[in-house]
Design a protein around this motif. Structure first.
Motif, PDB file in Angstrom:
ATOM      1  N   LEU A 156      11.440  21.580  20.708  1.00 30.37           N
ATOM      2  CA  LEU A 156      11.423  20.302  21.425  1.00 30.37           C
ATOM      3  C   LEU A 156      10.351  20.275  22.513  1.00 30.37           C
ATOM      4  CD1 LEU A 156      15.256  19.603  21.736  1.00 30.37           C
ATOM      5  CD2 LEU A 156      13.599  18.331  20.360  1.00 30.37           C
ATOM      6  N   ARG A 157      10.160  21.391  23.178  1.00 29.85           N
ATOM      7  CA  ARG A 157       9.114  21.429  24.216  1.00 29.85           C
ATOM      8  C   ARG A 157       7.717  21.287  23.607  1.00 29.85           C
ATOM      9  NH1 ARG A 157      12.577  25.382  27.015  1.00 29.85           N
ATOM     10  NH2 ARG A 157      11.612  27.030  25.751  1.00 29.85           N
ATOM     11  N   ALA A 158       7.573  21.657  22.342  1.00 31.38           N
ATOM     12  CA  ALA A 158       6.258  21.642  21.710  1.00 31.38           C
ATOM     13  C   ALA A 158       5.807  20.246  21.282  1.00 31.38           C
ATOM     14  CB  ALA A 158       6.261  22.567  20.492  1.00 31.38           C
ATOM     15  N   ILE A 159       6.746  19.307  21.134  1.00 34.19           N
ATOM     16  CA  ILE A 159       6.392  17.985  20.621  1.00 34.19           C
ATOM     17  C   ILE A 159       6.364  16.950  21.735  1.00 34.19           C
ATOM     18  CG2 ILE A 159       7.371  18.534  18.369  1.00 34.19           C
ATOM     19  CD1 ILE A 159       9.755  16.793  19.033  1.00 34.19           C
ATOM     20  N   ARG A 160       5.683  15.845  21.453  1.00 33.72           N
ATOM     21  CA  ARG A 160       5.597  14.759  22.431  1.00 33.72           C
ATOM     22  C   ARG A 160       6.745  13.782  22.202  1.00 33.72           C
ATOM     23  NH1 ARG A 160       0.006  15.389  20.906  1.00 33.72           N
ATOM     24  NH2 ARG A 160      -1.230  16.156  22.671  1.00 33.72           N
ATOM     25  N   THR A 169      15.158  17.204  13.089  1.00 27.86           N
ATOM     26  CA  THR A 169      14.119  16.727  12.178  1.00 27.86           C
ATOM     27  C   THR A 169      13.039  16.020  12.983  1.00 27.86           C
ATOM     28  OG1 THR A 169      15.704  16.427  10.371  1.00 27.86           O
ATOM     29  CG2 THR A 169      13.599  15.264  10.190  1.00 27.86           C
ATOM     30  N   VAL A 170      11.789  16.393  12.718  1.00 27.26           N
ATOM     31  CA  VAL A 170      10.642  15.763  13.378  1.00 27.26           C
ATOM     32  C   VAL A 170       9.980  14.823  12.381  1.00 27.26           C
ATOM     33  CG1 VAL A 170       8.446  16.127  14.562  1.00 27.26           C
ATOM     34  CG2 VAL A 170      10.314  17.790  14.842  1.00 27.26           C
ATOM     35  N   TRP A 171       9.822  13.557  12.786  1.00 29.48           N
ATOM     36  CA  TRP A 171       9.255  12.519  11.926  1.00 29.48           C
ATOM     37  C   TRP A 171       7.901  12.072  12.472  1.00 29.48           C
ATOM     38  CZ3 TRP A 171      12.586  11.330   7.920  1.00 29.48           C
ATOM     39  CH2 TRP A 171      13.943  11.644   8.111  1.00 29.48           C
ATOM     40  N   GLY A 172       7.309  11.116  11.763  1.00 29.70           N
ATOM     41  CA  GLY A 172       6.169  10.386  12.318  1.00 29.70           C
ATOM     42  C   GLY A 172       4.903  11.215  12.431  1.00 29.70           C
ATOM     43  N   SER A 173       4.387  11.331  13.639  1.00 26.93           N
ATOM     44  CA  SER A 173       3.104  11.950  13.914  1.00 26.93           C
ATOM     45  C   SER A 173       2.958  13.314  13.247  1.00 26.93           C
ATOM     46  CB  SER A 173       2.923  12.096  15.426  1.00 26.93           C
ATOM     47  OG  SER A 173       1.931  13.034  15.740  1.00 26.93           O
ATOM     48  N   MET A 174       1.874  13.474  12.461  1.00 28.88           N
ATOM     49  CA  MET A 174       1.608  14.776  11.858  1.00 28.88           C
ATOM     50  C   MET A 174       1.316  15.811  12.925  1.00 28.88           C
ATOM     51  SD  MET A 174       1.752  15.959   8.843  1.00 28.88           S
ATOM     52  CE  MET A 174       1.894  17.725   8.686  1.00 28.88           C
ATOM     53  N   ASP A 175       0.717  15.389  14.013  1.00 29.07           N
ATOM     54  CA  ASP A 175       0.442  16.312  15.120  1.00 29.07           C
ATOM     55  C   ASP A 175       1.733  16.896  15.657  1.00 29.07           C
ATOM     56  OD1 ASP A 175      -1.352  17.482  17.201  1.00 29.07           O
ATOM     57  OD2 ASP A 175      -0.159  16.200  18.515  1.00 29.07           O
ATOM     58  N   ASN A 176       2.755  16.044  15.837  1.00 30.00           N
ATOM     59  CA  ASN A 176       4.055  16.540  16.297  1.00 30.00           C
ATOM     60  C   ASN A 176       4.679  17.493  15.296  1.00 30.00           C
ATOM     61  OD1 ASN A 176       4.530  15.654  18.880  1.00 30.00           O
ATOM     62  ND2 ASN A 176       5.804  13.920  18.306  1.00 30.00           N
ATOM     63  N   GLN A 177       4.585  17.160  14.010  1.00 26.74           N
ATOM     64  CA  GLN A 177       5.157  18.032  12.985  1.00 26.74           C
ATOM     65  C   GLN A 177       4.491  19.405  13.002  1.00 26.74           C
ATOM     66  OE1 GLN A 177       5.560  16.163   9.066  1.00 26.74           O
ATOM     67  NE2 GLN A 177       5.488  14.170  10.053  1.00 26.74           N
ATOM     68  N   VAL A 210      14.760  10.302  19.428  1.00 27.05           N
ATOM     69  CA  VAL A 210      13.661   9.424  19.815  1.00 27.05           C
ATOM     70  C   VAL A 210      13.261   8.729  18.526  1.00 27.05           C
ATOM     71  CG1 VAL A 210      11.329   9.209  20.702  1.00 27.05           C
ATOM     72  CG2 VAL A 210      12.863  10.948  21.665  1.00 27.05           C
ATOM     73  N   ASP A 211      13.368   7.421  18.490  1.00 30.36           N
ATOM     74  CA  ASP A 211      13.140   6.689  17.245  1.00 30.36           C
ATOM     75  C   ASP A 211      11.796   7.036  16.623  1.00 30.36           C
ATOM     76  OD1 ASP A 211      15.570   5.416  17.414  1.00 30.36           O
ATOM     77  OD2 ASP A 211      14.771   3.651  18.450  1.00 30.36           O
ATOM     78  N   ASN A 212      11.823   7.384  15.334  1.00 32.89           N
ATOM     79  CA  ASN A 212      10.622   7.705  14.551  1.00 32.89           C
ATOM     80  C   ASN A 212       9.862   8.918  15.076  1.00 32.89           C
ATOM     81  OD1 ASN A 212      11.000   5.374  12.865  1.00 32.89           O
ATOM     82  ND2 ASN A 212      10.131   4.135  14.510  1.00 32.89           N
ATOM     83  N   VAL A 213      10.530   9.738  15.877  1.00 33.93           N
ATOM     84  CA  VAL A 213       9.902  10.961  16.389  1.00 33.93           C
ATOM     85  C   VAL A 213      10.759  12.182  16.085  1.00 33.93           C
ATOM     86  CG1 VAL A 213       9.069  12.187  18.445  1.00 33.93           C
ATOM     87  CG2 VAL A 213       8.692   9.725  18.218  1.00 33.93           C
ATOM     88  N   PRO A 269       0.821  -1.215   0.000  1.00 36.33           N
ATOM     89  CA  PRO A 269       0.000   0.000   0.000  1.00 36.33           C
ATOM     90  C   PRO A 269       0.856   1.266   0.000  1.00 36.33           C
ATOM     91  CG  PRO A 269       0.039  -0.992   2.181  1.00 36.33           C
ATOM     92  CD  PRO A 269       0.732  -1.952   1.261  1.00 36.33           C
ATOM     93  N   GLU A 270       0.360   2.280  -0.701  1.00 37.31           N
ATOM     94  CA  GLU A 270       1.027   3.574  -0.712  1.00 37.31           C
ATOM     95  C   GLU A 270       0.436   4.457   0.386  1.00 37.31           C
ATOM     96  OE1 GLU A 270       2.376   4.156  -5.336  1.00 37.31           O
ATOM     97  OE2 GLU A 270       0.493   5.067  -4.678  1.00 37.31           O
ATOM     98  N   TYR A 271       1.237   5.397   0.865  1.00 32.73           N
ATOM     99  CA  TYR A 271       0.765   6.350   1.867  1.00 32.73           C
ATOM    100  C   TYR A 271       1.617   7.612   1.757  1.00 32.73           C
ATOM    101  CZ  TYR A 271       4.852   4.715   4.455  1.00 32.73           C
ATOM    102  OH  TYR A 271       6.134   4.386   4.823  1.00 32.73           O
ATOM    103  N   ALA A 272       1.110   8.693   2.304  1.00 33.27           N
ATOM    104  CA  ALA A 272       1.833   9.966   2.269  1.00 33.27           C
ATOM    105  C   ALA A 272       2.737  10.065   3.488  1.00 33.27           C
ATOM    106  CB  ALA A 272       0.856  11.136   2.237  1.00 33.27           C
ATOM    107  N   ALA A 273       4.038  10.106   3.259  1.00 30.53           N
ATOM    108  CA  ALA A 273       5.016  10.235   4.338  1.00 30.53           C
ATOM    109  C   ALA A 273       5.531  11.664   4.368  1.00 30.53           C
ATOM    110  CB  ALA A 273       6.172   9.260   4.127  1.00 30.53           C
ATOM    111  N   SER A 274       5.827  12.160   5.551  1.00 31.16           N
ATOM    112  CA  SER A 274       6.298  13.539   5.653  1.00 31.16           C
ATOM    113  C   SER A 274       7.239  13.705   6.838  1.00 31.16           C
ATOM    114  CB  SER A 274       5.116  14.507   5.783  1.00 31.16           C
ATOM    115  OG  SER A 274       4.418  14.292   7.002  1.00 31.16           O
ATOM    116  N   HIS A 275       8.018  14.769   6.793  1.00 35.98           N
ATOM    117  CA  HIS A 275       8.861  15.158   7.919  1.00 35.98           C
ATOM    118  C   HIS A 275       9.179  16.633   7.792  1.00 35.98           C
ATOM    119  CE1 HIS A 275      11.872  14.176   4.784  1.00 35.98           C
ATOM    120  NE2 HIS A 275      12.575  15.154   5.327  1.00 35.98           N
ATOM    121  N   VAL A 276       9.605  17.241   8.895  1.00 40.56           N
ATOM    122  CA  VAL A 276       9.982  18.657   8.875  1.00 40.56           C
ATOM    123  C   VAL A 276      11.381  18.793   9.469  1.00 40.56           C
ATOM    124  CG1 VAL A 276       8.781  19.088  11.081  1.00 40.56           C
ATOM    125  CG2 VAL A 276       9.375  21.006   9.565  1.00 40.56           C
TER     126      VAL A 276
END
Length: 271
Positions: A184-188, A255-263, A235-238, A163-170
């Protein structure tokens, strides 16, 4: 729509290339022609991720299908005025702008993510699309800092049924210590990795750990005259944090990965 028996291209005075070229003339330079096979087939793709296959014609009826990001197919047809390359190309372009672009927009993961990024990015941020990848960039005023968000459709393997999916990072570059701490304080970063308890060395690494206690040390080396020094934390994948110890004014890349909420939280904190 059932699969249609299409006109044999050997009976026609034009090829798929000429039809696709006529359609691209209407659609604009954002669209690209991909592999026009012998006969009446080929595809048009755009930098925004559209993937439209020209299936051919039957009489004056023109057939096309969009391969959508969710793996589904949207097949459509319309009647051309005449059986010429220009007329069929115009009809194909009308199918794309009238139906297939909308179908793509409803399920495009990259488009939805780019829209979310636009909500938190500053007004002067620039978004560019290239072969289906959305790249949004801006600079943080009054500093050396740069922010770059990327999103594109990908898959975990190259198997046809993966399956395809949209991956992103900032990515944040050239942050000051305080800017990095704010992001860093803003993300989980909470996690159960026991390595988060491992010691970090150096004032800069300690400041990063204080802002995000879930960080574990990465590279640690001996600096001559300074003892052990931690140069990266994760933090792996974060989140990945890289410290440039000789660049005192803006020593942090992260670089922030994974959760769009964290990004989104990270980008909003940096503005």
């Amino acid at each position: 729509m059932s699969r249609t028996v299409l006109t044999d291209a050997r009976d026609l005075p034009f090829t798929a290339s000429s039809v696709l070229g006529a359609a691209r003339s209407t659609l604009g330079h954002d669209w690209m022609i991909h592999t026009a096979y012998y006969g009446m087939s080929g595809s048009l793709r755009s930098h925004r991720g559209h993937n439209i296959h020209f299936l051919g014609i039957r009489g004056r009826e023109v057939y096309a299908v969009a391969i959508l990001d969710d793996g589904t197919r949207r097949e459509v047809s319309a009647t051309a005025d005449t059986v010429t390359a220009d007329a069929i190309g115009r009809t194909l372009a009308a199918l794309i702008t009238g139906d297939l672009e909308g179908a793509h927009a409803k399920v495009s993961g990259t488009r939805m993510i780019a829209a979310k990024v636009a909500c938190v990015a500053p007004d002067y941020a620039l978004t560019r699309w290239y072969h289906g990848e959305a790249l949004t960039t801006w600079e943080i005023p009054g500093s050396f800092a740069e922010v770059e968000h990327r999103t594109k459709v990908t898959r975990d393997s190259y198997l046809d049924d993966a399956p395809e999916y949209a991956a992103s990072h900032v990515t944040f570059r050239h942050l000051t210590v305080e800017q990095a701490r704010t992001v860093l304080r803003a993300i989980r970063t909470d996690n159960r990795d026991p390595r988060r308890k491992h010691p970090v060395y150096g004032t800069l690494a300690e400041q990063m750990r204080a802002a995000a206690p879930g960080l574990r040390p990465g590279d640690t080396y001996d600096r001559h005259g300074h003892g052990p020094t931690t140069a990266s934390l994760f933090v792996d994948n974060v989140v990945d944090v890289h410290l440039h110890l000789l660049y005192r004014e803006a020593p942090v890349n992260l670089t922030v990965w994974g959760s769009m909420d964290n990004q989104l939280r990270a980008m909003a904190a940096s503005v």
